[in-house]
Design a protein around this motif. Structure first.
Motif, short mmCIF file in Angstrom:
data_model
loop_
_atom_site.label_atom_id
_atom_site.label_comp_id
_atom_site.label_asym_id
_atom_site.label_seq_id
_atom_site.Cartn_x
_atom_site.Cartn_y
_atom_site.Cartn_z
N LYS A 63 -0.58 -3.18 -29.52
CA LYS A 63 -0.15 -4.01 -30.65
C LYS A 63 1.36 -3.97 -30.84
O LYS A 63 1.94 -4.87 -31.43
CB LYS A 63 -0.84 -3.55 -31.93
CG LYS A 63 -2.21 -4.16 -32.14
CD LYS A 63 -2.74 -3.82 -33.51
CE LYS A 63 -3.97 -4.61 -33.88
NZ LYS A 63 -3.67 -5.99 -34.28
N ASP A 64 2.00 -2.96 -30.32
CA ASP A 64 3.45 -2.83 -30.48
C ASP A 64 4.23 -3.78 -29.59
O ASP A 64 5.43 -3.94 -29.76
CB ASP A 64 3.89 -1.39 -30.17
CG ASP A 64 4.21 -0.56 -31.41
OD1 ASP A 64 4.52 0.63 -31.25
OD2 ASP A 64 4.16 -1.12 -32.52
N TYR B 8 -3.56 0.32 -37.71
CA TYR B 8 -2.18 0.08 -37.26
C TYR B 8 -1.50 -0.86 -38.26
O TYR B 8 -2.05 -1.88 -38.65
CB TYR B 8 -2.21 -0.57 -35.87
CG TYR B 8 -0.89 -1.06 -35.35
CD1 TYR B 8 -0.46 -2.38 -35.57
CD2 TYR B 8 -0.06 -0.22 -34.61
CE1 TYR B 8 0.76 -2.82 -35.09
CE2 TYR B 8 1.16 -0.67 -34.11
CZ TYR B 8 1.55 -1.98 -34.35
OH TYR B 8 2.76 -2.43 -33.87
N HIS B 9 -0.30 -0.46 -38.70
CA HIS B 9 0.47 -1.30 -39.63
C HIS B 9 1.82 -1.61 -39.01
O HIS B 9 2.41 -0.75 -38.34
CB HIS B 9 0.71 -0.54 -40.95
CG HIS B 9 -0.52 -0.03 -41.60
ND1 HIS B 9 -1.22 -0.74 -42.56
CD2 HIS B 9 -1.21 1.14 -41.43
CE1 HIS B 9 -2.27 -0.04 -42.94
NE2 HIS B 9 -2.29 1.10 -42.28
N SER B 10 2.29 -2.83 -39.24
CA SER B 10 3.58 -3.21 -38.65
C SER B 10 4.44 -3.90 -39.70
O SER B 10 4.60 -5.13 -39.70
CB SER B 10 3.33 -4.15 -37.45
OG SER B 10 4.53 -4.40 -36.78
N LYS B 12 7.62 -5.37 -41.86
CA LYS B 12 8.80 -6.11 -41.38
C LYS B 12 10.09 -5.65 -42.04
O LYS B 12 11.18 -5.99 -41.59
CB LYS B 12 8.62 -7.62 -41.63
CG LYS B 12 7.37 -8.20 -41.00
CD LYS B 12 7.47 -8.25 -39.49
CE LYS B 12 6.27 -8.92 -38.84
NZ LYS B 12 5.01 -8.17 -39.00
N SER B 56 4.10 1.43 -37.68
CA SER B 56 5.10 1.20 -36.63
C SER B 56 6.39 0.66 -37.25
O SER B 56 6.36 -0.25 -38.07
CB SER B 56 4.56 0.19 -35.61
OG SER B 56 5.57 -0.13 -34.67
N LYS B 58 8.78 -0.64 -35.39
CA LYS B 58 9.41 -1.44 -34.34
C LYS B 58 9.84 -2.83 -34.80
O LYS B 58 10.79 -3.39 -34.27
CB LYS B 58 8.46 -1.58 -33.14
CG LYS B 58 8.32 -0.30 -32.34
CD LYS B 58 7.79 -0.58 -30.95
CE LYS B 58 7.94 0.61 -30.04
NZ LYS B 58 7.10 1.75 -30.31
N LYS B 59 9.13 -3.40 -35.78
CA LYS B 59 9.44 -4.79 -36.13
C LYS B 59 10.39 -4.87 -37.33
O LYS B 59 10.67 -5.96 -37.82
CB LYS B 59 8.13 -5.54 -36.45
CG LYS B 59 7.14 -5.54 -35.30
CD LYS B 59 7.04 -6.87 -34.63
CE LYS B 59 6.36 -6.86 -33.28
NZ LYS B 59 5.06 -6.22 -33.19
#
Lengths: 156, 277
Positions: A63-64, B8-10, B12, B56, B58-59
């Motif tokens: 997902k990354d 999973y969390h992303s 912003k 995460s 990353k974003k």
């Protein structure tokens, strides 16, 4: 839904979220060219290219890497011909059991894209994340040099 | 091996990440993933508890940048080691950062690992600690909407415990300072260091000024050796090796064998020789 761009194809996948990229490649998409060996980021067999740089797919969450351009060993060659690096590995006897080869080849691709004429130290440094259990390192370095020559001759 | 289930969390933005982390129980942040994912595998193998949530970073925009002004360098916490190595401004103005980054792990790991992860991982041998202390770096954290700044030296004195989310590392330009970094490893290949020595000093009229003398023995966090700094203050260049080695209190380090003590002495000498050049 997770969208992955792999070898210039788009895949829409229903993932739980805890899958590594390696698992998705091999189990979900049956792209088994990327190998599972140590599974703990030591050996380099799981190497893929993400936006042109070498990454270890066994410690990358799938997902990354949404939105990134992922290249596996299957994406390196066309249907008819091997990539010049793959051919160089074969021509120079750099493939024994072959298990480490996809990883080495992709890291070589990343290296030669950035530095088409590396010296031996640069080759060794760039491939420092790979283990060849067959001990074939010298032949692998020869293959990289050979591929480099072919690529730079082709460009000139 | 499939990891144990987690959500999973992303996020912003940094605020979203901070709020999310505050609401979730048993959550961990994910930066480059080079420590965390292997840890999750190891915990699963040993039937130990794993996080329920992975957040995460990353974003999140703004965490991946390197900004150089006339007198300051800001490095976003999600900047990868490879970005640090490739950055021309860092190579010119802060070459010690490039030297440290190049020594870490392998090419693939350097493409993935972040400076923030190296700072916050709480592994005592993680290598950026010594040079960030020498550079008098400030670590900037975001916690509950506020920015908290901590000197790197104080952060590591407090066992590298994070205050919120590390957003960037700020380093003021070090005028006229020489910084050298020496590491001892068991093999000449890829390896974590057994110990490191990092020295920052100004040399004026062949004497040492404003010295930072940082040792990492592998089993505790990098710290300044104040005995050595005191002994070397205003010392003449030709006296440095002897004074440094004579002023070390070996009992304050995890150097339980004569070999390790000799290793530290040798690498102190190598570091000082580099400094003199």
């Amino acid at each position: 839904m997770t969208t992955l761009n792999i070898n210039k194809k788009t895949y829409n996948l229903d993932l739980y979220g805890n899958e590594t990229l390696l698992e998705v490649l091999r189990d979900n998409l049956k792209l088994t060219g990327t190998k599972t060996a140590c599974d703990e980021a030591q050996c380099g067999s799981c190497t893929v290219l993400i936006d042109g740089k070498s990454f270890l797919s066994c410690i990358t969450l799938a997902k990354d890497v949404e939105g990134k351009e992922i290249t596996t060993i299957e994406g390196l060659s066309s249907e008819e011909d091997l990539h010049v690096i793959q051919q160089a590995f074969l021509d120079n006897g750099a493939v024994q059991c072959g298990f480490c080869a996809p990883g080495f080849i992709l890291s070589t691709k990343a290296l030669l894209d950035k530095n088409p004429s590396p010296n031996l130290d640069e080759i060794k440094k760039s491939l420092d994340g790979h283990i060849c259990r067959c001990g074939g390192y010298l032949k692998i370095f020869d293959a990289v040099k050979d591929a480099s020559k072919k690529i730079t001759n082709h460009d000139t | 091996m499939l990891l144990n289930p987690f959500t999973y969390h992303s996020p912003k933005t940094i605020e979203e990440a901070s709020n999310l982390f505050g609401q979730l129980s048993r959550a961990r942040f994910l930066a480059g993933g080079t420590f965390l994912i292997n840890n999750l595998k190891s915990l699963k193998r040993r039937n130990l508890a794993t996080p329920d949530h992975i957040v995460s970073l990353k974003k999140i925009s703004g965490l991946h940048e390197i900004k150089l002004s006339s007198n300051k360098l800001d490095i976003g916490s999600m900047t990868t080691l490879d970005q640090i190595i490739q950055n021309k401004d860092i190579e010119q103005k802060y070459p010690i950062l490039k030297q440290v980054a190049e020594n870490i792990a392998t090419t693939q790991i350097r493409n993935m690992a972040t400076i923030g992860g190296n700072v916050c991982c709480r592994y005592t041998w993680a290598e950026f600690a010594s040079c960030l202390i020498a550079l008098e770096a400030t670590l900037c954290f975001h916690e509950k909407g506020e920015e908290i700044k901590v000197l790197a030296e104080d952060f590591y004195k407090n066992s590298a415990k994070s205050k919120g989310i590390l957003t960037k590392i700020s380093i003021n330009l070090q005028e006229n300072a020489n910084i050298v970094y020496q590491r001892a490893s068991k093999t000449s290949g890829v390896d974590v260091p057994m110990l490191t020595v990092c020295i920052k000093a100004q040399i004026e009229n062949k004497k040492i000024k404003n010295i930072f003398f940082i040792i990492n023995d592998g089993s505790s966090f990098s710290k300044r050796d104040l005995n050595v700094e005191s002994a070397l203050k205003d010392a003449a260049i030709q006296e440095l090796e002897e004074k440094a080695i004579n002023s070390i209190d070996f009992s304050s380090y995890a150097l339980d064998t004569d070999y390790k003590k000799d290793l530290l002495k040798a690498h102190i000498k190598y570091a000082i020789q580099k400094l003199k050049k």
